[in-house]
Write an enzyme that holds these catalytic residues in place. Structure first.
Site, PDB file in Angstrom:
ATOM      1  N   GLU A 114     -54.253 -22.944 -28.699  1.00 12.66           N
ATOM      2  CA  GLU A 114     -55.384 -22.665 -29.577  1.00 12.66           C
ATOM      3  C   GLU A 114     -54.931 -21.961 -30.853  1.00 12.66           C
ATOM      4  OE1 GLU A 114     -59.251 -22.618 -26.782  1.00 12.66           O
ATOM      5  OE2 GLU A 114     -58.286 -20.682 -26.987  1.00 12.66           O
ATOM      6  N   CYS A 152     -54.926 -17.463 -37.180  1.00 14.43           N
ATOM      7  CA  CYS A 152     -54.367 -16.764 -36.020  1.00 14.43           C
ATOM      8  C   CYS A 152     -53.596 -17.814 -35.222  1.00 14.43           C
ATOM      9  CB  CYS A 152     -55.476 -16.121 -35.191  1.00 14.43           C
ATOM     10  SG  CYS A 152     -54.835 -15.288 -33.728  1.00 14.43           S
ATOM     11  N   CYS A 184     -48.640 -17.031 -21.607  1.00 23.83           N
ATOM     12  CA  CYS A 184     -47.901 -15.805 -21.937  1.00 23.83           C
ATOM     13  C   CYS A 184     -47.387 -15.179 -20.658  1.00 23.83           C
ATOM     14  CB  CYS A 184     -48.800 -14.812 -22.674  1.00 23.83           C
ATOM     15  SG  CYS A 184     -47.906 -13.328 -23.216  1.00 23.83           S
ATOM     16  N   CYS A 229     -51.060  -9.082 -19.669  1.00 20.69           N
ATOM     17  CA  CYS A 229     -52.029  -8.009 -19.948  1.00 20.69           C
ATOM     18  C   CYS A 229     -53.324  -8.339 -19.192  1.00 20.69           C
ATOM     19  CB  CYS A 229     -52.285  -7.894 -21.449  1.00 20.69           C
ATOM     20  SG  CYS A 229     -50.776  -7.622 -22.388  1.00 20.69           S
ATOM     21  N   CYS A 252     -56.512 -10.015 -20.823  1.00 21.02           N
ATOM     22  CA  CYS A 252     -56.296 -11.095 -21.779  1.00 21.02           C
ATOM     23  C   CYS A 252     -56.321 -12.456 -21.092  1.00 21.02           C
ATOM     24  CB  CYS A 252     -54.951 -10.872 -22.470  1.00 21.02           C
ATOM     25  SG  CYS A 252     -54.415 -12.271 -23.449  1.00 21.02           S
ATOM     26  N   GLY A 291     -49.580 -15.958 -26.530  1.00 21.15           N
ATOM     27  CA  GLY A 291     -48.152 -15.704 -26.409  1.00 21.15           C
ATOM     28  C   GLY A 291     -47.696 -14.415 -27.044  1.00 21.15           C
ATOM     29  N   GLU A 292     -46.488 -14.016 -26.668  1.00 21.23           N
ATOM     30  CA  GLU A 292     -45.839 -12.807 -27.204  1.00 21.23           C
ATOM     31  C   GLU A 292     -44.764 -13.275 -28.190  1.00 21.23           C
ATOM     32  OE1 GLU A 292     -45.628  -9.262 -27.204  1.00 21.23           O
ATOM     33  OE2 GLU A 292     -44.025  -9.913 -28.545  1.00 21.23           O
ATOM     34  N   SER A 342     -47.967  -9.356 -33.967  1.00 17.40           N
ATOM     35  CA  SER A 342     -48.453  -8.398 -32.980  1.00 17.40           C
ATOM     36  C   SER A 342     -47.636  -8.531 -31.703  1.00 17.40           C
ATOM     37  CB  SER A 342     -49.929  -8.699 -32.700  1.00 17.40           C
ATOM     38  OG  SER A 342     -50.396  -7.886 -31.660  1.00 17.40           O
ATOM     39  N   SER A 383     -49.269  -3.296 -29.600  1.00 17.98           N
ATOM     40  CA  SER A 383     -50.415  -3.067 -28.708  1.00 17.98           C
ATOM     41  C   SER A 383     -50.109  -1.889 -27.802  1.00 17.98           C
ATOM     42  CB  SER A 383     -50.674  -4.317 -27.862  1.00 17.98           C
ATOM     43  OG  SER A 383     -50.987  -5.392 -28.698  1.00 17.98           O
ATOM     44  N   LEU A 384     -50.923  -0.869 -27.893  1.00 16.93           N
ATOM     45  CA  LEU A 384     -50.663   0.362 -27.134  1.00 16.93           C
ATOM     46  C   LEU A 384     -51.574   0.431 -25.894  1.00 16.93           C
ATOM     47  CD1 LEU A 384     -48.704   2.673 -27.595  1.00 16.93           C
ATOM     48  CD2 LEU A 384     -50.490   3.872 -28.859  1.00 16.93           C
ATOM     49  N   HIS A 385     -52.850   0.533 -26.106  1.00 18.74           N
ATOM     50  CA  HIS A 385     -53.890   0.467 -25.062  1.00 18.74           C
ATOM     51  C   HIS A 385     -53.901   1.631 -24.074  1.00 18.74           C
ATOM     52  CE1 HIS A 385     -54.339  -3.393 -26.793  1.00 18.74           C
ATOM     53  NE2 HIS A 385     -53.403  -3.997 -26.103  1.00 18.74           N
ATOM     54  N   ASN A 423     -62.951  -7.697 -25.866  1.00 19.64           N
ATOM     55  CA  ASN A 423     -63.674  -8.965 -25.835  1.00 19.64           C
ATOM     56  C   ASN A 423     -63.689  -9.479 -24.397  1.00 19.64           C
ATOM     57  OD1 ASN A 423     -64.176  -9.103 -28.642  1.00 19.64           O
ATOM     58  ND2 ASN A 423     -62.060  -9.707 -28.985  1.00 19.64           N
ATOM     59  N   CYS A 451     -59.837 -11.564 -30.069  1.00 16.58           N
ATOM     60  CA  CYS A 451     -58.565 -11.082 -29.527  1.00 16.58           C
ATOM     61  C   CYS A 451     -58.599 -11.107 -28.014  1.00 16.58           C
ATOM     62  CB  CYS A 451     -58.347  -9.634 -29.945  1.00 16.58           C
ATOM     63  SG  CYS A 451     -57.565  -9.526 -31.521  1.00 16.58           S
TER      64      CYS A 451
HETATM   65  S1  SF4 Z   1     -52.456  -9.664 -25.055  1.00 15.17           S
HETATM   66 FE1  SF4 Z   1     -50.800 -10.841 -26.035  1.00 15.17          FE
HETATM   67  S2  SF4 Z   1     -48.977 -10.181 -24.897  1.00 15.17           S
HETATM   68 FE2  SF4 Z   1     -50.713  -9.582 -23.617  1.00 15.17          FE
HETATM   69  S3  SF4 Z   1     -50.997 -11.321 -22.224  1.00 15.17           S
HETATM   70 FE3  SF4 Z   1     -52.342 -11.661 -24.022  1.00 15.17          FE
HETATM   71  S4  SF4 Z   1     -51.144 -12.971 -25.365  1.00 15.17           S
HETATM   72 FE4  SF4 Z   1     -49.704 -12.051 -23.911  1.00 15.17          FE
END
Ligand code: SF4
Length: 364
Positions: A95, A108, A115, A119, A122, A183-184, A215, A238-240, A314, A357
């Site tokens: 996407e 984006c 990924c 997380c 996500c 993805g990362e 990111s 990304s801290l969280h 989200n 996101c």
């Molecule tokens: S937030 Fe980013 S790094 Fe974490 S699982 Fe989703 S796509 Fe992967």
């Protein structure tokens, strides 16, 4: 089985020049072809009418223009966001999102199919990891959004009305990309950096370095490498969670790259490049949106050249948490300000089409 044709979007400008030279053609043809691909967004070799027929024929026989076909397009009800499900050559899908924030369009872009970082909140993480994207597949996403902008500028009212507030913006090109899709990106470092080099090339799409944001969930070796290679782009981490335990509960990758090591890498990056880092904090109601958490973030980042981007969670099917409500984001910001930390609250866009996101996935 025949070798797959070489994807032109995988090639940097110097690669293209080398190929053209190896085939005995003039560098003028390489320059013109590059311009067709990136300035004019040519979708076929037939459209490259200024190239001699023999040059076109050779390229047509041995290479391809790696456009990604649109399997589905969704538009948010407010008209500001479009999400594209794009097909890859091996039937995998990804996407890509076109977003309009106050007069500027951003693509984006995804860097992987799925990924590996997992997380918990996500949708991409919930899918698991299938494969890395190639450079050409990353480049093609940006070109897709650029093409949409150009087509809608001439097509007429649909996107133009929502997206082009003044007639001066009618021939808008893509100017901003964020590597925040599926993805990362630092897990696919080589392909991503090569794609960025191609998109930044001054004779092509010519994206400004300050218009590119990457990111990461905190891949420490990748952050150090970005610093060592002095890559000019915005970096978002990304801290969280502000302690190792709280962070690892939301971001399993924190077990591989603990918070202490991440902060050391961030300090190294800021020192080396003298550039601020954006820290992203997904606000989850009752979980990490309280004053104690905000103070912990403040203590962690105090003294570092940093900005915090707060992102109300989200929704995704695989995670039960909800977004912070009421004044929580403002109160969080007020605490951060006590530590001298600037912050923003991300505008929520495209939630109705799962384009926000953490919502990208190819199942739904
Ligand atoms: S937030 Fe980013 S790094 Fe974490 S699982 Fe989703 S796509 Fe992967």
């Amino acid at each position: 089985m025949a070798e797959p044709l070489r994807n032109l979007y995988d090639l940097t400008r110097s690669d293209l020049h080398a190929l053209v030279a190896a085939w005995g053609f003039s560098p003028v043809h390489a320059a013109r072809l590059w311009s067709y691909l990136y300035r004019e967004g040519a979708a076929t070799f037939d459209a490259m009418t200024e190239l001699p027929a023999r040059v076109r024929a050779r390229f047509e026989g041995e290479t391809r223009i790696g456009l990604l076909p649109v399997a589905r397009e969704q538009r948010s009800s407010d008209g500001f966001t479009r999400k594209y499900l794009l097909g890859l050559a091996d039937e995998a899908r990804i996407e890509t999102v076109l977003m309009r924030y106050s007069g500027r369009v951003t693509a984006c872009v995804s860097s992987q199919v799925g990924c590996a970082m997992g997380c918990v909140f996500c949708a991409t993480g919930q899918m698991g990891f299938s494969r890395h994207l190639t450079t050409g597949e990353i480049v093609a996403q940006a070109l897709h959004v650029d093409r949409v902008l150009r087509e809608t500028a001439t097509e007429g009212p649909a996107l133009a009305e929502a997206d082009h507030p003044s007639p001066h913006h009618r021939h808008e090109r893509l100017r901003n990309i964020v590597l925040m899709g599926m993805g990362e990106p630092l897990h696919n470092y080589e392909a991503v950096m090569r794609a960025i080099d191609i998109l930044r090339d001054g004779t092509g799409l010519a994206l400004g370095a300050r218009k590119i944001s990457l990111s990461t969930v905190g891949v420490v070796p990748g952050i150090i490498r970005l610093a060592d290679e002095e890559r000019p782009m915005h970096l978002a981490v990304s801290l969280h969670g502000a302690t190792q335990a709280e962070r690892a509960a939301l971001v399993p990758a924190a077990r591989a790259w603990p918070l202490d090591a991440l902060m050391d890498a961030c300090r190294y990056y800021v020192r080396k490049l003298d550039r601020r880092i954006f820290f992203e904090w997904t606000l989850i109601e009752g979980k990490n949106d309280g004053a104690d958490q905000a103070h912990a973030v403040g203590r962690l980042l105090q003294g570092l050249k940093a900005q915090v981007n707060l992102i109300p969670l989200n929704p995704t099917a695989g995670y039960a948490g909800g977004p912070s409500r009421g004044e929580a984001a403002k109160q969080f910001q007020a605490v951060l300000a006590e530590y001298g930390l600037p912050s923003t609250v991300r505008q929520r866009r495209g939630i109705d089409i799962a384009a926000g996101c953490g919502q990208l996935a190819v199942g739904g």
